[in-house]
Design an enzyme around this catalytic site. Structure first.
Site, mmCIF file in Angstrom:
data_model
loop_
_atom_site.group_PDB
_atom_site.id
_atom_site.type_symbol
_atom_site.label_atom_id
_atom_site.label_comp_id
_atom_site.label_asym_id
_atom_site.label_seq_id
_atom_site.Cartn_x
_atom_site.Cartn_y
_atom_site.Cartn_z
ATOM 1 N N CYS A 22 0.863 -1.186 0.000
ATOM 2 C CA CYS A 22 0.000 0.000 0.000
ATOM 3 C C CYS A 22 0.898 1.234 0.000
ATOM 4 O O CYS A 22 1.682 1.430 0.935
ATOM 5 C CB CYS A 22 -0.871 -0.017 1.263
ATOM 6 S SG CYS A 22 -1.883 1.455 1.470
ATOM 7 N N CYS A 62 -0.872 3.461 -6.533
ATOM 8 C CA CYS A 62 -1.819 2.865 -5.589
ATOM 9 C C CYS A 62 -2.013 1.438 -6.069
ATOM 10 O O CYS A 62 -2.261 1.213 -7.270
ATOM 11 C CB CYS A 62 -3.149 3.610 -5.592
ATOM 12 S SG CYS A 62 -4.457 2.754 -4.680
HETATM 13 N N1 DGL Z 1 -4.006 0.430 -1.994
HETATM 14 C C1 DGL Z 1 -3.649 1.632 -1.365
HETATM 15 C C2 DGL Z 1 -2.398 2.265 -1.958
HETATM 16 O O1 DGL Z 1 -1.570 1.605 -2.562
HETATM 17 C C3 DGL Z 1 -4.653 2.690 -0.993
HETATM 18 C C4 DGL Z 1 -6.107 2.638 -1.178
HETATM 19 C C5 DGL Z 1 -6.823 3.379 -0.041
HETATM 20 O O2 DGL Z 1 -7.023 2.720 0.982
HETATM 21 O O3 DGL Z 1 -7.111 4.581 -0.158
HETATM 22 O O4 DGL Z 1 -2.171 3.441 -1.797
#
Ligand code: DGL
Length: 264
Positions: A75, A191
């Site tokens: 993330c 993301c």
């Molecule tokens: N998957 C997450 C990232 O790589 C973020 C998504 C979220 O929870 O806003 O930033």
């Protein structure tokens, strides 16, 4: 460590599956726990203090419960904030996911690159420092998307997501410049949710660009830390954990990300 290392992959939701998929390809013999902090999703809408206060103790609990040999923070919104805190608090090795600005700028021919992330990630000092250090003379545009991560979760869950909703989120990434030779040619998927929509991003792009997904590089980093493994594929299963306590009900949609195994 046994012949089957135990790898914990963590994200706010289902986006980290795009990172998991590459790690499973590189280490099919490992055991996997995928943890989604869906009770706090989306991270992009929370303050920096709230994310640090949430993720650092939560990862401690997951380490306690699953005893991983390595933790992947799949993330960007969390990694750009918490990696230093996690490394200071826990002994297990961590691999983070941060915007792939350096390879994107190295590859861009028009020298015009966009970074598509959550509104949290594009605001981070960490991300701005990557641009200062690695833009290599490129014009880098930061594009914060408020809705794309949730749209990707909805699509994976089988909900119909209209093209127009996706197009609106990606439109600011495309800067026309003075013509094809100077328009945006490279977009960083900052993301981990966004590669879930890659086919549609490619189709809806106003012109063709390279979409940079960091997952293969993260898998290579995992292999550099844990070794290449035995290559044997009678792998010891996988588990999926949601902080909300819900049971996953998406076996058919999720199984490909786990390399064909059905997560418990
Ligand atoms: N998957 C997450 C990232 O790589 C973020 C998504 C979220 O929870 O806003 O930033």
């Amino acid at each position: 460590m046994s012949g089957h290392p135990n790898i914990l992959v963590f994200d706010s939701g289902l986006g980290g599956l795009t990172v998991l998929r590459e790690i499973v390809r590189a280490r099919p013999d490992a055991r996997y726990t995928y943890a989604a902090d869906d009770a706090f999703f989306p991270y992009g809408q929370h303050s920096e203090e709230a994310i640090i206060g949430r993720v650092v103790p939560l990862i401690g609990e997951l380490i306690e419960a699953h005893a991983p040999d390595l933790v992947v923070i799949a993330c960007n919104t969390a990694s750009t904030l918490v990696l230093a805190h996690l490394r200071a608090a826990y002994k297990v090795p961590f691999v983070g996911t941060v915007p792939a600005i350096k390879p994107a700028c190295a590859a861009s021919k028009t020298r015009r690159v966009s970074v598509l992330g959550t509104s949290g990630t594009v605001k981070r000092e960490y991300t701005r420092a990557l641009i200062r250090d690695f833009a290599q003379g490129c014009d880098v545009k930061l594009v914060g998307s408020a809705h794309l991560a949730a749209l990707a979760e909805a699509a994976l869950d089988g909900t119909s997501v209209p093209d127009a909703a996706i197009s609106a989120e990606i439109a600011p990434c495309f800067v026309a410049g003075d013509g094809p030779g100077s328009r945006t040619d490279t977009i960083v998927l900052a993301c981990t949710h966004y590669p879930l929509l890659l086919d549609r991003l490619v189709r809806l792009a106003p012109w063709p660009v390279d979409w940079i997904d960091p997952a293969p590089a993260i898998a290579r980093r995992v292999v550099s830390l844990l070794g290449a493994g035995s290559g044997q594929t009678e792998e010891p299963g996988a588990e999926m954990v949601f902080t909300s306590g819900r049971r996953h009900r998406l076996s058919a949609a999720l199984t490909p990300y786990f390399g064909g195994r059905v997560p418990a």
